[in-house]
Design an enzyme around this catalytic site. Structure first.
Site, PDB file in Angstrom:
ATOM      1  N   ASP A 246      78.486 -25.839  29.159  1.00  0.00           N
ATOM      2  CA  ASP A 246      79.096 -24.677  29.786  1.00  0.00           C
ATOM      3  C   ASP A 246      80.475 -25.050  30.341  1.00  0.00           C
ATOM      4  O   ASP A 246      80.634 -26.095  30.969  1.00  0.00           O
ATOM      5  CB  ASP A 246      78.170 -24.193  30.907  1.00  0.00           C
TER       6      ASP A 246
ATOM      7  N   GLU B 239      81.447 -25.062  25.075  1.00  0.00           N
ATOM      8  CA  GLU B 239      82.085 -23.787  25.376  1.00  0.00           C
ATOM      9  C   GLU B 239      83.520 -24.179  25.716  1.00  0.00           C
ATOM     10  O   GLU B 239      83.788 -24.681  26.814  1.00  0.00           O
ATOM     11  CB  GLU B 239      81.420 -23.085  26.554  1.00  0.00           C
TER      12      GLU B 239
END
Length: 749
Positions: free
Chosen positions: A344, A381
């Site tokens: 993330d 990401e």
């Protein structure tokens, strides 16, 4: 229980490690002046505090008589000087960053903040022990059963899901297992995954997390889990039997069950920030241990330098922080059996001491040099909220990346809000304009149209705008750039025409995704019409807004069948699971003679290859993606987002001698079921994806024999070379400068 101190433990392990006669504890706290180990009873009261010994910044103690299940925490003494980034407060009982299990719960009305209500810079001396989660001693146990073979990413179809939301409403899962690790491992659940054809699941965060105080104040909770407290501990609330270490074994059992079914387990991990928020937030672990060491701070050292939008940013410029992340990742691979990670806001992890982005960061070097990660999937990401945070396409070999360019364009394409098909070619060819560098494969792009964050597929075709009122922020939260189309009615409707169109559009998006080069990923429930009721930021909705409604499966059986069919087709051929970029390279026979067809080409639907006029036609919505190899295999995939039927002509020889539709998103009876010959006409209905298996000549002699001969009946054509039409010499052909990959087509308009 009787416990006595034993001689200092000199082993390298951090956290709590059981020994023959007790347990050793070790904590890195280089700025601490004193550290106490607190051993805690089940009712939250302290059994005793043990002073730890400082070993060059690592504090150690060994305690006889400690067994698995013992609760504990740390109290860190040191300087309270917010002007220097120092916030030691021994009144706050802290979770061990290396704890392998953590008890559930934070009492948000308790003294969980290191500062007073009057000032963020004055210490609160009230004891937090009764209000915070506790670390738990866990015994070693065997790693899960490994998967028979980890597949390369290009052979994977990734299914993003939530441990709780996926099974909490599953009618076949026993009630006490629903929403738990054991529920995800239940045979009926695994049967659904294997029937669908997915072979990798990406779990939303399962590291122990807690909810933010402001969410709890609204009567909601953090459902997604992007608010990590402990990076070694599986989230206790997803365990069906308890939080005293039972969650570790239940997680391992889940992994084993999925592995036996041939399904890999990828974890969505949140190393970029923690649950403590800014210096205004609670002190549960890292801030109390070493605020200046764990977090990026502003120049005045009083505040957190936030590039995540979550209050704080973990500082990987410090060795002890890199060690924590590295060892956590190793633990999840070696001890918990996982097969990959999705990072993330990954850009935060590669920022240097000046907060700049460094693609040669030590974090990436460590993973590349560690053989533990050979074959482990690393997915970024590739952005965060800070300066130069958008790093799509820059992560290099060994990494794959979420491709938001694919997401945005494909949403626009299926609502026909694009200019021509130039970018469509790039996206379905694996986005070579972004990723075809540094010898990276097409699997470097994780293609997706929806994810946990934003509209699910059904909502993309049901809502023009977000409907986040349930979040309690007056619909101000969540993105306004949804690129959605409600197909004629906002929200749920009884209109059969609107509902039929919505089904078709969801089928198109799934089929187009699966037929694109790269690694496809979609959300759990997309195949059965899951809706979030228009909420595009459902992070705080632990209820039926987020949960998968299994009773929709029959109503959306057409979508499930389409996804299943296209996944099976993709997995049936290496041509549809490209491990290298296709180019307009001529295919040759065994003697090295050219066969007049190419590894990849783009078809216009009337004469053969796309020409300049086709590429420059802003109104074009039809594109054929042709791929072939040196044997007898070829496929032609038609993408068509126009709303009216269009007449399509199959390409001439030598592209193929027969074309048979093997999968489509059309309704029954809309497309021919018999094989078609070269230059055969058929009607392609509006808004359709069609996959054709192509029979091709395999020697130059066959090509020479076929060229110039008139059309043979389609039934004969499907069985092999026969009389075929001569290629139209006046047909507009793609200039020699073009290659099979879309990067060599004219630039998008």
């Amino acid at each position: 229980m009787t416990m006595t101190l034993s001689p200092e433990h000199n082993g390298p392990a951090l956290g709590a490690v059981l020994t023959d006669d007790g347990c050793t504890f070790a904590l890195v706290a280089p700025r601490a002046e004193r550290v106490e180990l607190a051993l805690v009873r089940d009712d939250g009261t302290t059994i005793r505090n043990v002073d730890m010994t400082n070993d060059n910044g690592t504090w150690r103690a060994a305690v006889r008589g400690v067994v698995a299940g013992q609760r504990y925490g740390y109290r860190v003494h040191g300087e309270w000087n917010p002007d220097a980034g120092l916030r030691a407060n021994p009144a706050k009982l802290l979770v061990d960053p290396y704890a392998r299990a953590v008890t559930a719960g934070v009492d948000y009305t308790g003294p969980i903040f290191d500062h007073t209500a009057e000032s963020y810079y004055e210490p609160d001396t009230r004891d937090s022990a009764q209000s915070v989660p506790l670390s738990v001693v866990v015994a070693d146990s065997p790693a899960p059963e490994p998967i028979a073979r980890r597949l390369p990413l290009e052979q994977c179809v990734v299914y993003e899901t939530h441990v709780k939301g996926f099974t909490i409403m599953h009618p076949s899962v026993p009630e006490h297992l629903r929403g738990r690790y054991a529920g995800l491992a239940y045979p009926a659940v695994i049967e659904h995954l294997t029937e669908l054809g997915v072979n990798a699941i990406e779990l939303l965060p399962i590291h122990q997390f807690v909810s933010e105080p402001f969410i709890m104040g609204r009567g909601l909770s953090n459902y997604w889990g992007y608010n990590t407290l402990a990076y070694f501990a599986p989230h206790g609330a997803y365990c069906s039997v308890g939080t005293e270490g039972d969650q570790v074994q239940e997680f391992k059992n889940m992994v084993s069950a999925l592995h036996r079914a041939g399904i890999e387990v990828i974890l969505d991990v949140v190393y970029n920030h923690t649950c403590e928020g800014s210096h205004e937030g609670p002190t549960l672990s890292f801030r109390g241990i070493d605020h200046k060491g764990y977090y990026r701070l502003t120049d005045d050292l009083r505040n957190d330098y936030d590039v995540t939008g979550c209050g704080n940013s973990v500082d990987t410029g410090h060795e002890e922080v890199l060690d924590l992340i590295h060892e956590s990742l190793r633990y999840w691979v070696t001890q918990m059996g996982v097969d990959g990670f999705r990072f993330d806001l990954a850009t935060t992890l590669i920022r240097d001491s000046a907060h700049g982005v460094d693609q040669n960061h030590e974090f990436k070097k460590r993973l590349a040099a560690d053989p533990v990660f050979d074959g482990i999937k690393l997915i970024a990401e590739p952005w965060d909220m800070g300066p130069y945070g958008y790093q799509v396409g820059r992560w290099g070999r060994g990494w794959s990346e979420w491709n938001d360019r694919y997401r945005g364009y494909m949403r626009d394409y299926w609502r026909s809000m694009v200019h021509g098909v130039n970018e469509l070619a790039s996206r379905v060819a694996g986005s070579p304009d972004i990723f075809d560098n540094d010898e990276r494969p097409p699997s470097s792009t994780i293609n997706f149209i929806d994810a946990h964050d934003g509209f699910c597929l059904r909502d993309l075709v049901s809502y023009d705008g977000k409907h986040n009122e349930a979040n309690g922020e007056d619909n101000r939260d969540g993105s306004d750039d949804n690129r959605s189309w409600n197909c004629g009615a906002e929200g749920e409707t009884d209109d059969p025409g609107v509902n039929a169109l919505r089904h078709r559009q969801v089928r198109n998006m799934l089929a187009g995704l699966i037929m694109s080069d790269g690694t496809p990923m979609f959300c759990a429930g997309d195949e059965m019409g899951r809706t979030q009721q228009g909420n595009n930021n459902a992070y705080c909705q632990d209820n039926q807004i987020n949960w998968v409604h299994w009773d929709l499966l029959d109503q959306w059986a057409d979508v499930f069948a389409t996804a299943k069919r296209f996944i099976a087709l993709r997995r049936s051929s290496p041509l549809l699971q490209a491990d290298d970029y296709h180019y307009r390279t001529e295919v040759t026979d065994a003697d090295g003679k050219g066969l007049g067809r190419y590894e990849m080409a783009w078809m216009n639907g009337y004469s053969g290859e796309m020409g300049e006029a086709d590429w420059n036609d802003g109104g074009r919505r039809l594109l054929g993606k042709y791929v072939s190899n040196a044997t007898d295999e070829a496929f032609l995939i038609w993408f068509y987002s126009g709303d009216q039927p269009v007449e399509v002509t199959t390409p001439p020889v030598p592209w193929g001698t027969s074309y048979r539709i093997v999968a489509s998103t059309a309704d029954e009876g809309e497309l021919p079921t018999e094989a078609l010959g070269p230059q055969a006409d058929f009607t392609l209905p509006g808004r359709t994806v069609v996959a054709m298996r192509v029979t091709v000549p395999t020697t130059r002699a066959q090509v020479d024999e076929l060229e110039g001969i008139t059309t043979a009946p389609a039934d004969a054509a499907q069985d092999g070379p026969a009389e075929q039409p001569q290629q139209d010499a006046t047909a507009e052909q793609t200039p020699e400068r073009t290659a099979g990959s879309a990067q060599d087509a004219p630039a998008p308009q």
